[in-house]
Each structure stands twice: as C-alpha cells, then as structure tokens.
Design an enzyme around this catalytic site. Structure first.
Site, mmCIF file in Angstrom:
data_model
loop_
_atom_site.group_PDB
_atom_site.id
_atom_site.type_symbol
_atom_site.label_atom_id
_atom_site.label_comp_id
_atom_site.label_asym_id
_atom_site.label_seq_id
_atom_site.Cartn_x
_atom_site.Cartn_y
_atom_site.Cartn_z
ATOM 1 N N ARG A 17 -22.315 32.758 7.217
ATOM 2 C CA ARG A 17 -22.259 31.367 7.666
ATOM 3 C C ARG A 17 -21.036 31.140 8.562
ATOM 4 O O ARG A 17 -20.108 31.942 8.576
ATOM 5 C CB ARG A 17 -22.175 30.412 6.455
ATOM 6 C CG ARG A 17 -23.436 30.324 5.651
ATOM 7 C CD ARG A 17 -23.265 29.492 4.391
ATOM 8 N NE ARG A 17 -22.454 30.172 3.367
ATOM 9 C CZ ARG A 17 -22.187 29.672 2.169
ATOM 10 N NH1 ARG A 17 -22.640 28.467 1.841
ATOM 11 N NH2 ARG A 17 -21.470 30.358 1.299
ATOM 12 N N LYS A 77 -15.966 29.509 3.181
ATOM 13 C CA LYS A 77 -15.537 30.008 1.862
ATOM 14 C C LYS A 77 -14.016 29.968 1.734
ATOM 15 O O LYS A 77 -13.279 29.906 2.705
ATOM 16 C CB LYS A 77 -16.051 31.430 1.640
ATOM 17 C CG LYS A 77 -17.555 31.517 1.434
ATOM 18 C CD LYS A 77 -18.049 30.651 0.274
ATOM 19 C CE LYS A 77 -17.652 31.176 -1.080
ATOM 20 N NZ LYS A 77 -18.096 30.291 -2.184
ATOM 21 N N TYR A 96 -14.867 25.148 1.178
ATOM 22 C CA TYR A 96 -15.106 25.323 -0.258
ATOM 23 C C TYR A 96 -13.919 26.084 -0.838
ATOM 24 O O TYR A 96 -13.494 27.097 -0.273
ATOM 25 C CB TYR A 96 -16.383 26.136 -0.520
ATOM 26 C CG TYR A 96 -17.666 25.382 -0.274
ATOM 27 C CD1 TYR A 96 -17.997 24.256 -1.023
ATOM 28 C CD2 TYR A 96 -18.564 25.806 0.701
ATOM 29 C CE1 TYR A 96 -19.170 23.563 -0.791
ATOM 30 C CE2 TYR A 96 -19.746 25.122 0.937
ATOM 31 C CZ TYR A 96 -20.039 24.000 0.190
ATOM 32 O OH TYR A 96 -21.212 23.313 0.411
ATOM 33 N N HIS A 98 -13.186 26.109 -4.804
ATOM 34 C CA HIS A 98 -13.471 26.577 -6.172
ATOM 35 C C HIS A 98 -12.203 27.055 -6.881
ATOM 36 O O HIS A 98 -12.141 28.140 -7.460
ATOM 37 C CB HIS A 98 -14.528 27.695 -6.143
ATOM 38 C CG HIS A 98 -15.830 27.279 -5.517
ATOM 39 N ND1 HIS A 98 -16.647 26.331 -6.096
ATOM 40 C CD2 HIS A 98 -16.436 27.647 -4.365
ATOM 41 C CE1 HIS A 98 -17.713 26.148 -5.319
ATOM 42 N NE2 HIS A 98 -17.603 26.926 -4.262
ATOM 43 N N GLU A 120 -16.391 20.959 -2.282
ATOM 44 C CA GLU A 120 -17.198 20.787 -3.505
ATOM 45 C C GLU A 120 -16.757 19.629 -4.392
ATOM 46 O O GLU A 120 -17.468 19.264 -5.334
ATOM 47 C CB GLU A 120 -17.242 22.092 -4.322
ATOM 48 C CG GLU A 120 -15.963 22.463 -5.040
ATOM 49 C CD GLU A 120 -14.970 23.225 -4.195
ATOM 50 O OE1 GLU A 120 -13.979 23.708 -4.768
ATOM 51 O OE2 GLU A 120 -15.179 23.340 -2.959
ATOM 52 N N ASP A 272 -19.315 30.933 -9.128
ATOM 53 C CA ASP A 272 -18.165 30.606 -8.265
ATOM 54 C C ASP A 272 -17.208 29.623 -8.932
ATOM 55 O O ASP A 272 -16.070 29.454 -8.485
ATOM 56 C CB ASP A 272 -18.613 30.100 -6.886
ATOM 57 C CG ASP A 272 -19.569 28.930 -6.950
ATOM 58 O OD1 ASP A 272 -19.783 28.391 -8.054
ATOM 59 O OD2 ASP A 272 -20.116 28.544 -5.894
#
Length: 367
Positions: A17, A77, A96, A98, A120, A272
């Site tokens: 991506r 990411k 993102y 996490h 997120e 994740d």
C-alpha cells in the site's frame, strides 16, 4: 508557510500500500502544501512516479531525502526499527501505529519527540473509527479467503471445502467479535456457504446482525464455557476483537485451541493489537502461517497489504480530509481544533497522550 508532506515507500514485509494516491497530492498542492514522494512508493498499488509528478509532487530517490525535506510524514504502517534513524526531533507522523502492542516504538516516538496521530484511534462522536473501518472491512473479508485457502490439504489444513458440497457438511466458522471485521468475515463465510457463528457481548450488535443476516448466522452472547464450546467445534476461528487503541483482550486460550481438530485454521485479525488468541504471534505475507497445537495459524499483521490497490483507494479516500487539516495546522493545532483528531493523538513533544497505550505499557500518561 507551506508544510512539506513526505510519502516514503512502505518497508514492512509484504506491504504494497501507499499512504497517498496522486489525486491526494493534487489536493494538498491546491491547499498550498508541498509533497515529496519517494520513487516507486506507489508502484505496488498501481501508481507510477509520473502520475505523482503530474499531480505536483517532487519525486526523490531515497527515504532519507523524504525524511530530510518533510516536516509531516504520512505512512500506512507503523515505523519499523530500520526506519527509526530517519526521524528527527519534532517531526510529525500520521499513520497506523498500534502502539498498545509495541512498547519499543512507543518509547522511540517519545524519546525522539515525534508528534503523532494514529489512524486507528481517530474517533467520531458515535464511537466509530473512520480511518480504521475501511481496512477492517478488507481484513474481515480477506480473513475468510485466507481461512478457506489454508483449510486445503496442500497448505497443511484439514482438507475441507469451506462450503462443502451436497451430501457433505460445510465447514464451521466461529467468529469472535461482531464489529466491522467480524461482520465482513461473516458476510463472506455465509456467501461461501459455511456454517457461521458470531460471538459478541453486545446484545444490540447481535440484534443488528440478526436483521442483516436474516437468521442465517448463529448469534451468541459468549461466556467462557460457551466460547470454549464454539471454538472446540469450529473448523475455522476468526479473531475479530477490538478495544480501540488498547491491547486486544485474550479471549481464546491455549486449552481452547488444543481442543480443535488438527488441520483447523485460526485467523487472528487482532494480532496487530497483540491478538485475541493466546497462541497468536505476528506473521508476514512472505511467511504467513505456523502450526501450534495442531492448528494452522494465519496471523499476518497487515492483511490488507495483499490487496494493495483496493486498500490504498479505500484508505486514502478517508485519510485525505484529515491529512489536509494536519498539514495546514500541524498535529497539535489540528488536534486542538478537531476533537475527532484529538482522539487519535498518541505522542506530543515527548509525552504519551494516549491513555490506553500508557496503561498497556505502564508508562506515564499526559492528558
């Protein structure tokens, strides 16, 4: 003064991506910002350098140059250790993250005083997560595709066709969690004619699922014994539990996994955020599975990366309006002005401002 927005190529294993498509570049340029894109950053999602250049981006030859020139980095990411050295003090990051499952990254962002907003945990007043939802939809649908593939004998599975054929039973799919991931997984599993059960603690959510599935799925309010029973009888278990911004609770124990038939499949979409199944550990697209207690585990931490074009289009469509705001006002200014973005604020000037992350790692929290 224009903000320079940097788009580096993703380096996480199997991650194709890209955080911005060319029309996003055009939109940012229209708003008076500059955009620097690492060469070939969008190739995995079907966007070539010429498209970015035509939209107004500067194409540079390395990630180092992107980070050197850009004050705001936008990614898909979370940063991985080989990228840590690229960040400079005071840089801004929108991606993102996490963090609840990654203490090292949390401490790095604090030490480097990177101001970050996590996709997120950006949250609307109704509690929905607009930047997580499209990837949850993709991951939920792909979870069942992956499970069906890994049930096949050559993949080490039990040799079952998910939907069976007339005269043979279909596979039993137990989905832990009835949110976006669980709902999308159930749609695909039912479409493939599996026998589907969804476990969720929210009666109102189950009532909604009852309406949309018209009685075709078994909808269950779980307790420990009930969860154990449904896991034991399942050919496929999909872990789809989310607590926004926090580490996923462990719902399925090792003993429950041990009770499953050899060759059954677990797909833990929550991996994740640490995973909701005790035997889960993160895997990659290049090495997606392992066998534990006789059960095939598919625990890829970036499932949507495998359908990079679809995922990029879905993700960047929802992130772009927030990105424009951040580029215009900075992480702190945008978060102060927009309570939706404020919910996603993770680190600011060396402080950890996300309470669930602070709780997960026993770190000091700064409101």
């Amino acid at each position: 003064m224009a903000t320079v927005v940097g788009v580096p190529k993703e380096v996480k294993d199997g991650e194709m991506r890209v955080s911005m498509q060319p029309d996003g570049v055009a939109e940012l340029v229209h708003h008076g910002q500059e955009v620097v894109v690492e060469e070939r950053a969008g190739v995995g999602a079907g966007f070539d350098d010429e498209e970015y250049a035509e939209a107004g981006a500067s194409i540079v030859g390395s990630a180092e140059e992107v980070f050197e020139r850009a004050g705001l980095i936008v990614k898909v990411k979370e940063p991985v250790p080989e990228e840590y050295g690229l960040y400079r003090e005071g840089q801004e990051l929108f991606t993102y993250l996490h963090l609840a499952s990654d203490k090292d990254l949390t401490e790095f962002l604090m030490e480097q005083k990177v101001n970050s907003i996590a996709y997120e945990t950006v949250e609307l007043p109704d509690g929905s997560l607009p930047l997580l939802a499209p990837m949850s939809e993709v991951a939920g649908r792909m979870a069942v595709q992956a499970a069906a593939h890994h049930l096949e004998s050559p993949q080490g599975g039990a040799g079952l066709l998910l939907g069976g054929v007339p005269g043979t039973p279909a596979a039993r799919v137990t989905i832990i969690g009835g949110g976006v991931v669980g709902t999308e997984a159930a749609k695909i599993a039912l479409g493939m004619r599996a026998i589907v059960s969804v476990l969720d603690t929210n009666p109102r959510r189950l009532a909604y699922l009852s309406d949309i599935f018209e009685g075709r799925a078994d909808l269950v309010i779980p307790n420990r014994a009930r969860t154990a029973s449904y896991v034991r009888g399942a050919d496929v278990v999909v872990g789809a539990v989310l607590v926004a911004g926090a580490k996923a609770p462990r719902i399925v124990t090792r003993e429950m996994v041990k009770s499953m038939r050899d060759g059954s499949v677990i797909v833990d979409v929550a991996v994740d955020q640490g995973g909701c199944i005790e035997t889960s550990r993160p895997t990659t697209h290049s090495d997606p599975t392992y066998v534990e207690e006789g059960v095939v585990h598919y625990c890829v931490a970036n499932i949507p990366g495998a359908v990079a074009r679809t995922s990029t289009l879905a993700l960047t469509s929802v992130t772009l309006p927030y990105l424009i705001n951040i580029a215009d006002k900075g992480v702190e200014g945008a978060a102060q002005e927009d309570p939706v973005l404020a919910k996603g604020l993770s680190t600011l000037e060396g402080s950890l401002v996300s309470e669930p992350v602070a709780e997960a790692h026993d770190l000091p929290h700064e409101p």
